[in-house]
Design an enzyme around this catalytic site. Structure first.
Site, PDB file in Angstrom:
ATOM      1  N   LYS A  86       0.702  -1.297  -0.055  1.00 32.67           N
ATOM      2  CA  LYS A  86      -0.078  -0.098   0.015  1.00 32.67           C
ATOM      3  C   LYS A  86       0.690   1.210  -0.104  1.00 32.67           C
ATOM      4  O   LYS A  86       0.475   2.275  -0.440  1.00 32.67           O
ATOM      5  CB  LYS A  86      -0.937   0.129   1.402  1.00 32.67           C
ATOM      6  CG  LYS A  86      -2.008  -1.090   1.159  1.00 32.67           C
ATOM      7  CD  LYS A  86      -3.161  -0.943   0.136  1.00 32.67           C
ATOM      8  CE  LYS A  86      -3.915  -2.155   0.493  1.00 32.67           C
ATOM      9  NZ  LYS A  86      -5.107  -2.107  -0.718  1.00 32.67           N
ATOM     10  N   GLU A 108     -10.088   5.360   2.689  1.00 32.68           N
ATOM     11  CA  GLU A 108     -10.752   4.343   3.429  1.00 32.68           C
ATOM     12  C   GLU A 108      -9.677   3.170   3.692  1.00 32.68           C
ATOM     13  O   GLU A 108      -8.642   3.145   2.933  1.00 32.68           O
ATOM     14  CB  GLU A 108     -12.071   3.877   2.462  1.00 32.68           C
ATOM     15  CG  GLU A 108     -11.436   2.870   1.304  1.00 32.68           C
ATOM     16  CD  GLU A 108     -10.272   3.288   0.517  1.00 32.68           C
ATOM     17  OE1 GLU A 108     -10.336   4.709   0.204  1.00 32.68           O
ATOM     18  OE2 GLU A 108      -9.549   2.916   0.019  1.00 32.68           O
ATOM     19  N   SER A 377       2.003  -9.737  -0.445  1.00 34.77           N
ATOM     20  CA  SER A 377       1.745  -7.962  -0.540  1.00 34.77           C
ATOM     21  C   SER A 377       1.837  -7.515   0.795  1.00 34.77           C
ATOM     22  O   SER A 377       1.898  -6.143   0.933  1.00 34.77           O
ATOM     23  CB  SER A 377       0.246  -8.003  -0.764  1.00 34.77           C
ATOM     24  OG  SER A 377      -0.585  -9.013  -0.229  1.00 34.77           O
TER      25      SER A 377
HETATM   26  C1  PLP Z   1      -1.527  -6.554   2.868  1.00 33.42           C
HETATM   27  C2  PLP Z   1      -2.761  -6.561   1.757  1.00 33.42           C
HETATM   28  N1  PLP Z   1      -2.605  -7.165   0.703  1.00 33.42           N
HETATM   29  C3  PLP Z   1      -3.710  -7.268  -0.198  1.00 33.42           C
HETATM   30  C4  PLP Z   1      -4.621  -6.414   0.090  1.00 33.42           C
HETATM   31  C5  PLP Z   1      -5.848  -6.249  -1.020  1.00 33.42           C
HETATM   32  O1  PLP Z   1      -5.650  -5.052  -1.604  1.00 33.42           O
HETATM   33  P1  PLP Z   1      -5.383  -5.023  -3.208  1.00 33.42           P
HETATM   34  O2  PLP Z   1      -6.166  -6.002  -3.740  1.00 33.42           O
HETATM   35  O3  PLP Z   1      -5.781  -3.629  -3.506  1.00 33.42           O
HETATM   36  O4  PLP Z   1      -3.845  -5.278  -3.276  1.00 33.42           O
HETATM   37  C6  PLP Z   1      -4.582  -5.525   1.234  1.00 33.42           C
HETATM   38  C7  PLP Z   1      -5.817  -4.496   1.236  1.00 33.42           C
HETATM   39  O5  PLP Z   1      -6.138  -4.101   2.528  1.00 33.42           O
HETATM   40  C8  PLP Z   1      -3.734  -5.677   2.146  1.00 33.42           C
HETATM   41  O6  PLP Z   1      -3.657  -4.891   3.355  1.00 33.42           O
END
Ligand code: PLP
Length: 410
Positions: A86, A108, A377
């Site tokens: 993020k 948000e 992520s």
């Molecule tokens: C660690 C992490 N991975 C994935 C996501 C999912 O979001 P996105 O599909 O936009 O990557 C989030 C959302 O809060 C997150 O905190």
């Protein structure tokens, strides 16, 4: 993206009249930045000096041996400052906010990682900051709420609807419409009205650009498959974008299977027949909705994956079959997390563990000469309460009870 913000049949900008001028300004500034190599350079410098970029690509030797198929590499977005991908989007939008001269940001957040990143950016750039978060997510992601507040942000728990991400987005839009002159809405994923999906995917594309260079360096050829979890779609687009035009690379998005596709308690938009086309929250995509267009309740063990919609860019890649979509249940996700911790000493976020679960199901069928990349992520520290609860960990329970007793006696 066409000039109206559509990716094939999906996207657009369905916004109230009062936001038109703001969107024009945003589009103009974004276009200027995109065309200016100095802006991307400024962004790279900021990310390398403030957010530990480039994040490493880790060879998962023990997992590879365990499954006996393709070589497993993990792109470590968990090592970004604030613990998730993020930060890439937020710092990029922070640079835009500075150029636009706005003094306040709102956002948000679901899992809290986007709120945490936005609060961090606001502290660094000296901006006022308000974060909207569903009440349910405030409970699930309490550690992130604590940090956001400590960094000076106001966290507003949203009590409407399912008290999760979609309700927080509605509330943030309400705020924006009334405070449009001095406020920028730092949208957290590759959704919402144009230019947000394109812009967020652009900032996140740094993940795939680095990963492609790194895999060539270590594995000497491109990967066979790339896996990412899909909530709104920003980490998935971030790693996929660089590989989209490469032949022979399969891109796999893993959605939240919750209690299973048949249970109704999930957030599977693209890999089940449960979603349908709709327009909400400023854009057109596949939504989980009933016949009257009312958004359905969703479920996932991962607060960041239980969104009812999905990036219009991914809906387009789903339709043109460039990205394959799968889902993983809560149970499979906990098993994948457990295995990754035990074999590699790495703690993926519950969201990211969906990508691991999807990859683990298939990696044994691939050749040992091939490589796959799993996008991690975020890191799992924020999920300690949920993970300890799901594992029914007795020592953690005792710790919480003892702490509770201590506080109630003080
Ligand atoms: C660690 C992490 N991975 C994935 C996501 C999912 O979001 P996105 O599909 O936009 O990557 C989030 C959302 O809060 C997150 O905190």
């Amino acid at each position: 993206m066409d000039s109206n913000g559509f990716f094939g049949n999906w996207g657009g900008a369905y916004i109230p009249e009062v936001l038109h001028q703001t969107f024009q300004e945003l589009k103009k500034e974004y276009d200027r930045c995109r065309k200016d190599p100095a802006f991307w350079q400024e962004y790279l410098t900021l990310m390398s000096t403030y957010s530990c970029r480039p994040t490493p690509l880790t060879y998962a030797e023990n997992l590879t041996r365990h499954f006996g198929g393709a070589q497993i590499y993990i792109k470590r977005e968990d090592l970004n400052h604030t613990g998730a991908h993020k930060a890439n989007n937020v710092m990029g939008q922070g640079l835009l906010v500075k150029r636009m001269g706005k003094k306040r940001v709102i956002a948000e957040t679901g899992a809290g990682q986007h709120g945490m990143a936005t609060a961090t950016m606001a502290a660094k750039f000296g901006l006022d900051c308000t974060i909207y978060m569903g009440e349910e997510d405030v409970m699930r992601q309490r550690p992130n709420v604590f940090w956001m507040e400590k960094m000076g942000a106001t966290v507003v728990p949203v009590t409407d609807g399912s008290r999760t991400l979609k309700d927080a987005i509605n509330e943030a839009f309400r705020d924006w419409v009334t405070n449009v002159d001095d406020t920028h809405y730092v949208f957290g994923t590759a959704c919402g009205p144009a230019p947000f999906p394109e812009m967020v995917a652009w900032f996140q594309s740094i993940i795939g650009i680095e990963a492609a260079e790194q895999i060539i360096q270590y594995h000497h050829k491109m990967p066979k498959r790339v896996y990412a979890c899909v909530g709104g779609g920003s980490n998935a687009m971030g790693i996929f974008k660089r590989f989209l035009d490469e032949d022979g690379i399969e891109l796999v998005g893993v959605e939240a299977g919750g209690h299973g596709a048949e249970s109704g308690a999930h957030a599977i938009r693209l890999s089940s027949p449960d979603a349908s086309p709709g327009v909400a929250q400023g854009y057109k995509t596949m939504f989980l909705q009933d016949d009257d267009g009312q958004m359905k309740l969703t479920h996932s063990v991962a607060a960041g994956l239980d969104y009812v919609g999905v990036s219009p860019i991914l809906s387009d890649h789903w339709e043109n079959k460039r990205v394959r979509f799968e889902s993983a249940t809560d149970t499979e996700v906990m098993q994948a997390l457990d295995l990754t911790m035990r074999l590699e000493g790495i703690i993926p976020a519950l969201e990211s563990s969906h990508a691991f679960a999807g990859a683990f199901r298939e990696v044994g069928q691939l050749s040992k000469d091939d490589a796959i990349i799993i996008n991690q992520s975020g890191r799992g520290d924020k999920d300690i309460f949920t993970i300890a609860h799901a594992f029914e960990d007795p020592s953690w329970k005792k710790f919480i009870i003892d702490r509770g007793r201590e506080y109630s006696n003080s």
